[in-house]
Design a protein around this motif. Structure first.
Motif, PDB file in Angstrom:
ATOM      1  N   ARG A 186      22.662  33.923  14.171  1.00 17.57           N
ATOM      2  CA  ARG A 186      23.595  32.669  13.800  1.00 17.57           C
ATOM      3  C   ARG A 186      24.906  32.894  13.815  1.00 17.57           C
ATOM      4  NH1 ARG A 186      22.220  29.149   8.082  1.00 17.57           N
ATOM      5  NH2 ARG A 186      23.213  27.143   9.134  1.00 17.57           N
ATOM      6  N   LYS A 187      25.717  32.377  14.438  1.00 19.90           N
ATOM      7  CA  LYS A 187      27.463  32.276  13.890  1.00 19.90           C
ATOM      8  C   LYS A 187      26.911  32.050  12.803  1.00 19.90           C
ATOM      9  CE  LYS A 187      31.136  33.399  15.950  1.00 19.90           C
ATOM     10  NZ  LYS A 187      31.718  32.340  16.668  1.00 19.90           N
ATOM     11  N   LEU A 192      36.091  35.071   4.098  1.00 19.87           N
ATOM     12  CA  LEU A 192      37.812  35.384   4.630  1.00 19.87           C
ATOM     13  C   LEU A 192      38.136  34.090   4.621  1.00 19.87           C
ATOM     14  CD1 LEU A 192      40.347  36.957   4.440  1.00 19.87           C
ATOM     15  CD2 LEU A 192      39.401  37.704   6.719  1.00 19.87           C
ATOM     16  N   PHE A 193      37.173  33.522   5.854  1.00 18.03           N
ATOM     17  CA  PHE A 193      37.852  32.081   5.862  1.00 18.03           C
ATOM     18  C   PHE A 193      37.552  30.991   5.266  1.00 18.03           C
ATOM     19  CE2 PHE A 193      37.149  27.798   8.063  1.00 18.03           C
ATOM     20  CZ  PHE A 193      37.076  27.656   9.213  1.00 18.03           C
ATOM     21  N   VAL A 203      30.050  21.896   5.135  1.00 19.63           N
ATOM     22  CA  VAL A 203      29.750  21.925   6.644  1.00 19.63           C
ATOM     23  C   VAL A 203      29.399  23.689   7.281  1.00 19.63           C
ATOM     24  CG1 VAL A 203      31.170  19.924   6.305  1.00 19.63           C
ATOM     25  CG2 VAL A 203      31.967  21.690   6.766  1.00 19.63           C
ATOM     26  N   LEU A 204      29.642  24.006   6.817  1.00 16.40           N
ATOM     27  CA  LEU A 204      30.235  25.148   6.963  1.00 16.40           C
ATOM     28  C   LEU A 204      28.886  26.294   7.003  1.00 16.40           C
ATOM     29  CD1 LEU A 204      34.072  26.359   7.943  1.00 16.40           C
ATOM     30  CD2 LEU A 204      32.227  24.832   9.599  1.00 16.40           C
ATOM     31  N   PRO A 205      28.118  26.887   7.964  1.00 14.50           N
ATOM     32  CA  PRO A 205      27.568  27.825   7.787  1.00 14.50           C
ATOM     33  C   PRO A 205      28.341  29.163   7.051  1.00 14.50           C
ATOM     34  CG  PRO A 205      27.500  27.642   9.934  1.00 14.50           C
ATOM     35  CD  PRO A 205      28.504  27.218   9.451  1.00 14.50           C
ATOM     36  N   ILE A 206      28.242  29.597   5.666  1.00 15.04           N
ATOM     37  CA  ILE A 206      28.578  31.179   4.892  1.00 15.04           C
ATOM     38  C   ILE A 206      28.105  32.110   5.188  1.00 15.04           C
ATOM     39  CG2 ILE A 206      30.557  31.570   3.758  1.00 15.04           C
ATOM     40  CD1 ILE A 206      31.260  28.677   3.541  1.00 15.04           C
ATOM     41  N   SER A 207      29.081  33.531   5.227  1.00 16.84           N
ATOM     42  CA  SER A 207      28.027  34.357   5.408  1.00 16.84           C
ATOM     43  C   SER A 207      28.183  34.967   3.172  1.00 16.84           C
ATOM     44  CB  SER A 207      28.070  35.727   5.643  1.00 16.84           C
ATOM     45  OG  SER A 207      29.593  35.923   5.964  1.00 16.84           O
TER      46      SER A 207
END
Length: 334
Positions: free
Chosen positions: A189-190, A195-196, A170-174
Motif C-alpha cells: 500500500r502506498k 516526515l511528510f 485524509v492521508l495513510p501514514i506509516s
C-alpha cells in the motif's frame, strides 16, 4: 527612493540561490547528526555573509539605507529565533530522527523564503498604492503583540493544528520514517511517512510567521529590496542556528515577551507613519536609528534578564508563545 537595477536584483537572488543550493546538497548527500562545531562554523559564516552584504549595501546606497537593512535583519533574526522554538516543538512532537532534522529545516527555510517573497511583493504593491495599509499593518502587529504577550507562557499546539489534523485524517501514514523518504510502500500500500506530516506542520508554521514578520520588517523600511534581503539572510542562517542553540532555547524565558514588545513598538511606528502621511505632518515619526536602538536594547535586556532568571531559578523554562490560548478541549486531549 532606493533605485535597484535588474542586474543587482539578479546577482542578489543568484547569491541566495547558491547558498541555499549548498545547504540542500549537504542535507541530501550527507544526512548526519550536526555537531556543535559544525553548527557554530556555519552560523558564523552566515552572519559574516549578512554583515558583509550590509557593509557593501551601505557603501553603495548610503548609510540610511544601510541602517534600514541592519534594523530589518536584526528584527527578522530575532523573530527567527522564536521560529526555532516552534521547530524544536515540531521535531520533538513527531520524534524526528537527528539525521533527518537537517533535511526538514532546509525544506522549512526554502518554503519560508518562497512565502516571504510572495508576501513581500504583495505588501510592497499594497503600500505603494494605498497609504492606509501602514495603518492596517500597524494594527495587525499590535494585535499579534497583544496575543503573543497574553500567551507568552504557552507553546503552539502542533497536534491540534488544522493543517496537521487534516493531513492525518485524509492521508495513510506509516509508523516509521522509512529512511527519510516522504512516501513509501508498506504491505503493498502506498503511504506517506511521518516526515511528510512534519513538513506539512513546518509549512503551516512558515505561513503564520510570514504573516507576522513581513509587516514587522515593513515597519522598519518600505523598500522591497531591503525587506527581501533582510529576510533572506536571516533565514539562510536558521538551519545552522537551530543546531547551535537548541540546547540553549529553554533558557530564553523572556524572549516571547520581548518579541511582543518589539512587534508592538513597530506597530506603533507604522501607525505614526500613517498619521504623518495621511493625517498631519506634525504627527511625529520614529527614525531608523531610534528603531535600531530600541530593538537592540530590548533584545539585550531580554537575553540578560533570561540568563539571570534561569541561573537563579533552574526550573524556569522558556516557551515559544502562542497567538491563541489552548481551549479546555485541546488541553484535555493532550
Amino acid at each position: 527612493m532606493l533605485d535597484i537595477d535588474g542586474t543587482t536584483w539578479a546577482v542578489t537572488i543568484g547569491l541566495i540561490v547558491v547558498l541555499l543550493a549548498a545547504d540542500l546538497l549537504i542535507a541530501a548527500l550527507r544526512p548526519h547528526r550536526v555537531g556543535f562545531g559544525e553548527a557554530a562554523a556555519w552560523s558564523v559564516f552566515y552572519v559574516l555573509v549578512a554583515v558583509a552584504f550590509g557593509v557593501w549595501f551601505a557603501g553603495a546606497h548610503g548609510g540610511d539605507f544601510g541602517a534600514q537593512y541592519f534594523a530589518g535583519y536584526i528584527v527578522e533574526k530575532s523573530l527567527s529565533v522564536d521560529n526555532l522554538f516552534v521547530f524544536v516543538i515540531i521535531m520533538t512532537t513527531f520524534a524526528v530522527p537527528e539525521e533527518h532534522q537537517h533535511k526538514v529545516l532546509t525544506f522549512g527555510i526554502v518554503l519560508a523564503l518562497i512565502m516571504r517573497a510572495i508576501f513581500i511583493a504583495v505588501g510592497a504593491t499594497l503600500l505603494s498604492l494605498f497609504s492606509f495599509m501602514f495603518l492596517i499593518f500597524g494594527l495587525l502587529l499590535l494585535y499579534t503583540a497583544i496575543q503573543l504577550f497574553r500567551h507568552r507562557n504557552e507553546d503552539p499546539d502542533v497536534e491540534n493544528n488544522v493543517i496537521v489534523k487534516t493531513a492525518r485524517r485524509v492521508l495513510p501514514i506509516s509508523e516509521e520514517y522509512v529512511g527519510g523518504r516522504l512516501t513509501a510502500r508498506v504491505d503493498g500500500r502506498k503511504v506517506v511517512t511521518p516526515l511528510f506530516v512534519v513538513l506539512v506542520a513546518i509549512g503551516g508554521v512558515d505561513l503564520l510567521f510570514a504573516l507576522d514578520s513581513i509587516p514587522a520588517v515593513f515597519g522598519v523600511t518600505s523598500e522591497a529590496y531591503i525587506v527581501f534581503t533582510a529576510n533572506a539572510f536571516a533565514l539562510l542562517g536558521l538551519r545552522a542556528l537551530f543546531f547551535l542553540v537548541k540546547g540553549l532555547l529553554d533558557r530564553l524565558v523572556y524572549l516571547s515577551a520581548g518579541l511582543a514588545i518589539i512587534l508592538a513598538f513597530i506597530g506603533v511606528k507604522l501607525i505614526l507613519h500613517w498619521g504623518h502621511v495621511d493625517i498631519h505632518k506634525n504627527i511625529p515619526e520614529v527614525s531608523t536609528p531610534v528603531s535600531l536602538g530600541v530593538i537592540i536594547g530590548i533584545l539585550a535586556i531580554v537575553v540578560i534578564a533570561s540568563l539571570l532568571k534561569t541561573r537563579n531559578d533552574p526550573t524556569a523554562k522558556a516557551h515559544a508563545g502562542s497567538l491563541r490560548g489552548h481551549s479546555s478541549a485541546d488541553t484535555s486531549s493532550e
